[in-house]
Design an enzyme around this catalytic site. Structure first.
Site, PDB file in Angstrom:
ATOM      1  N   TRP A 130       0.856  -1.188   0.000  1.00  0.00           N
ATOM      2  CA  TRP A 130       0.000   0.000   0.000  1.00  0.00           C
ATOM      3  C   TRP A 130       0.899   1.248   0.000  1.00  0.00           C
ATOM      4  O   TRP A 130       1.826   1.345   0.799  1.00  0.00           O
ATOM      5  CB  TRP A 130      -0.889  -0.039   1.246  1.00  0.00           C
ATOM      6  CG  TRP A 130      -1.754   1.154   1.459  1.00  0.00           C
ATOM      7  CD1 TRP A 130      -2.577   1.743   0.546  1.00  0.00           C
ATOM      8  CD2 TRP A 130      -1.899   1.895   2.667  1.00  0.00           C
ATOM      9  NE1 TRP A 130      -3.229   2.804   1.124  1.00  0.00           N
ATOM     10  CE2 TRP A 130      -2.815   2.915   2.430  1.00  0.00           C
ATOM     11  CE3 TRP A 130      -1.327   1.794   3.937  1.00  0.00           C
ATOM     12  CZ2 TRP A 130      -3.200   3.840   3.397  1.00  0.00           C
ATOM     13  CZ3 TRP A 130      -1.702   2.693   4.904  1.00  0.00           C
ATOM     14  CH2 TRP A 130      -2.636   3.702   4.640  1.00  0.00           C
ATOM     15  N   ASP A 211      -0.572  -5.488   9.804  1.00  0.00           N
ATOM     16  CA  ASP A 211      -1.547  -4.471   9.411  1.00  0.00           C
ATOM     17  C   ASP A 211      -2.857  -5.210   9.126  1.00  0.00           C
ATOM     18  O   ASP A 211      -2.902  -6.074   8.241  1.00  0.00           O
ATOM     19  CB  ASP A 211      -1.032  -3.735   8.159  1.00  0.00           C
ATOM     20  CG  ASP A 211      -1.882  -2.531   7.830  1.00  0.00           C
ATOM     21  OD1 ASP A 211      -2.881  -2.281   8.530  1.00  0.00           O
ATOM     22  OD2 ASP A 211      -1.548  -1.821   6.854  1.00  0.00           O
ATOM     23  N   LYS A 246     -13.002   0.005   7.104  1.00  0.00           N
ATOM     24  CA  LYS A 246     -13.714  -0.811   6.111  1.00  0.00           C
ATOM     25  C   LYS A 246     -14.779  -1.684   6.754  1.00  0.00           C
ATOM     26  O   LYS A 246     -15.922  -1.717   6.303  1.00  0.00           O
ATOM     27  CB  LYS A 246     -12.723  -1.682   5.337  1.00  0.00           C
ATOM     28  CG  LYS A 246     -12.019  -1.000   4.195  1.00  0.00           C
ATOM     29  CD  LYS A 246     -10.970  -0.037   4.592  1.00  0.00           C
ATOM     30  CE  LYS A 246     -10.273   0.580   3.396  1.00  0.00           C
ATOM     31  NZ  LYS A 246      -9.203   1.496   3.786  1.00  0.00           N
TER      32      LYS A 246
HETATM   33  C1  LMR Z   1      -6.820   2.588  -0.022  1.00  0.00           C
HETATM   34  O1  LMR Z   1      -5.788   1.929  -0.082  1.00  0.00           O
HETATM   35  O2  LMR Z   1      -7.457   2.967  -1.013  1.00  0.00           O
HETATM   36  C2  LMR Z   1      -7.364   2.953   1.330  1.00  0.00           C
HETATM   37  O3  LMR Z   1      -6.672   2.306   2.336  1.00  0.00           O
HETATM   38  C3  LMR Z   1      -7.502   4.406   1.537  1.00  0.00           C
HETATM   39  C4  LMR Z   1      -6.212   5.123   1.695  1.00  0.00           C
HETATM   40  O4  LMR Z   1      -6.070   5.846   2.693  1.00  0.00           O
HETATM   41  O5  LMR Z   1      -5.338   5.029   0.839  1.00  0.00           O
END
Ligand code: LMR
Length: 397
Positions: A130, A211, A246
């Site tokens: 991420w 996480d 979520k």
């Molecule tokens: C995402 O990955 O789209 C979500 O976790 C929102 C974010 O804060 O990036």
């Protein structure tokens, strides 16, 4: 002059595209960017259990005075049980819980606590991961390293490469592991691979930071936390960053928690005071509105049951969308194996397109996805699946 030394920064990789989508005036625009759940009407609803708990909260609340630094007691207890499940009392007695501003707040508090130990000051992140993991961990002053995770060309985990890298990570390094519904790939290790990961972490004395952002949306509330529960029984120390964005749909309320598990019960107080002190020096204390809503759900059997049913409903919808999208792609291209899309878990999959292909889809078709070709499966609509498959299938391999 001082502030004039600052330079403008390009928009965030995910939030910038979400904003660009909102500004796009095309009636044909489709948003598969940020990870928010959408129902069959294309709306991100306030969950029914959340709306009722919030209504009761507002009706009963007589004060907005400060709460204790660690947060709402019913929230902290409920989150610990949701994550750790029916663990024995020994794990519970080692577990400090602090309420945080979302999962991001939890990740940052964990990173700052780790830095205070003055050990390796290095964090290992999956490749890919991420986007904001890098931002959060880097802002805490940690050096960023990667471990192999997923090959977008084969749509498979790089298990051997990952295990090989983990077995060479210096002791006392921090490693971020996504417990389930991996963002951005949707691909999780199986139980045997997780066992090997935990073996290596134990042998080498690495500190894991799990996480847990999508508990309940992958295979189930218990299944999605299975690796955390197994690790907590075996490892002397670990962190878990929990998000309620979520699974409670509380995105903008910034509701989350950090679990810090120490080697014995005497460490619990130490970890609580450290976490509260990190928070105090950063944002003082976490907002309480979301945690009070969640506590109201945990503490009322009927609301709890309603919430559990809603999580099942969301998970079922996501899994159904995965199957339908995989089928729609296969209908476009009989040479394409799309079973991986149906089999992956959670909100995201990586389509494996190039950045310039993604940019062209956005500019010419008003189809928005993250530039690494991550799509939010939970943003697909039955009405748009065929149209999306029609434009992306020719680009996929
Ligand atoms: C995402 O990955 O789209 C979500 O976790 C929102 C974010 O804060 O990036």
């Amino acid at each position: 002059m001082t502030l004039d030394k600052l330079k403008e920064i390009p928009p965030d990789a995910i939030l910038g595209l979400m904003t660009a989508y909102q500004a796009d005036e095309s009636p044909d625009k489709i948003d598969l960017t940020v990870g928010v759940y959408k129902d069959s009407q294309g709306k991100t609803p306030v969950m029914r259990a959340v709306a009722e708990s919030e209504r009761r909260l507002v009706a009963a609340q007589t004060s907005k005075a400060y709460l204790p630094p660690l947060g709402v007691a019913g929230f902290r207890d409920g989150i610990r049980k949701m994550v750790l499940g029916p663990v024995d009392g020994a794990v519970e007695s080692r577990t400090a819980v602090i309420q945080t501003p979302g999962g991001c707040g939890a990740l940052r508090v964990a990173a700052d606590m780790y830095r205070r130990t003055s050990t390796e000051d290095v964090v290992y992140l999956s490749n890919p991961t991420w986007g904001n993991h890098r931002g959060l961990m880097g802002a805490a002053g940690l050096a960023l390293e990667e471990y192999p995770y997923y090959n977008p060309a084969t749509h498979e985990l790089e298990v051997d490469e990952m295990l090989d890298k983990l077995s060479r990570i210096p002791p006392q390094s921090l490693i971020v592991l996504q417990a389930s519904s991996h963002n951005p790939t949707g691909e999780d290790p199986d139980a045997d691979t997780w066992k090997q990961v935990i073996d290596i972490i134990e042998e080498r004395g690495i500190l894991p930071l799990f996480d847990l952002a999508y508990q309940g949306l992958g295979d189930g509330l218990d299944e999605d936390a299975a690796v955390i529960r197994a690790a907590a029984e075996r490892l002397p120390e670990m962190f878990v960053a929990v998000s309620c964005s979520k699974n409670f749909g509380l995105y903008r309320e910034r509701t989350g928690a950090l679990l810090a598990i120490g080697k014995d019960p005497s460490q619990k107080k130490v970890l609580e005071t450290q976490a509260a002190n990190v928070a105090r020096g950063c944002y003082s204390m976490s907002p309480a509105h979301g945690p009070l809503i969640v506590a109201g759900i945990f503490e009322d059997p009927e609301l709890h049951k309603l919430w559990l049913d809603e999580v099942v409903e969301m998970r079922g919808r996501i899994q159904g969308l995965r199957k339908n999208f995989a089928q729609a792609l296969a209908n476009e291209r009989s040479d394409l194996d799309t079973t991986w899309i149906a089999e992956q878990r959670g909100m995201f999959s990586l389509l494996g397109l190039t950045q310039s292909e993604v940019d062209t889809l956005r500019e010419e078709q008003h189809l928005y996805m993250v530039r690494d070709s991550r799509i939010n499966i939970a943003g697909l609509q039955d009405s748009s699946i065929e149209q999306i498959a029609g434009v992306v299938a020719p680009l996929m391999s």
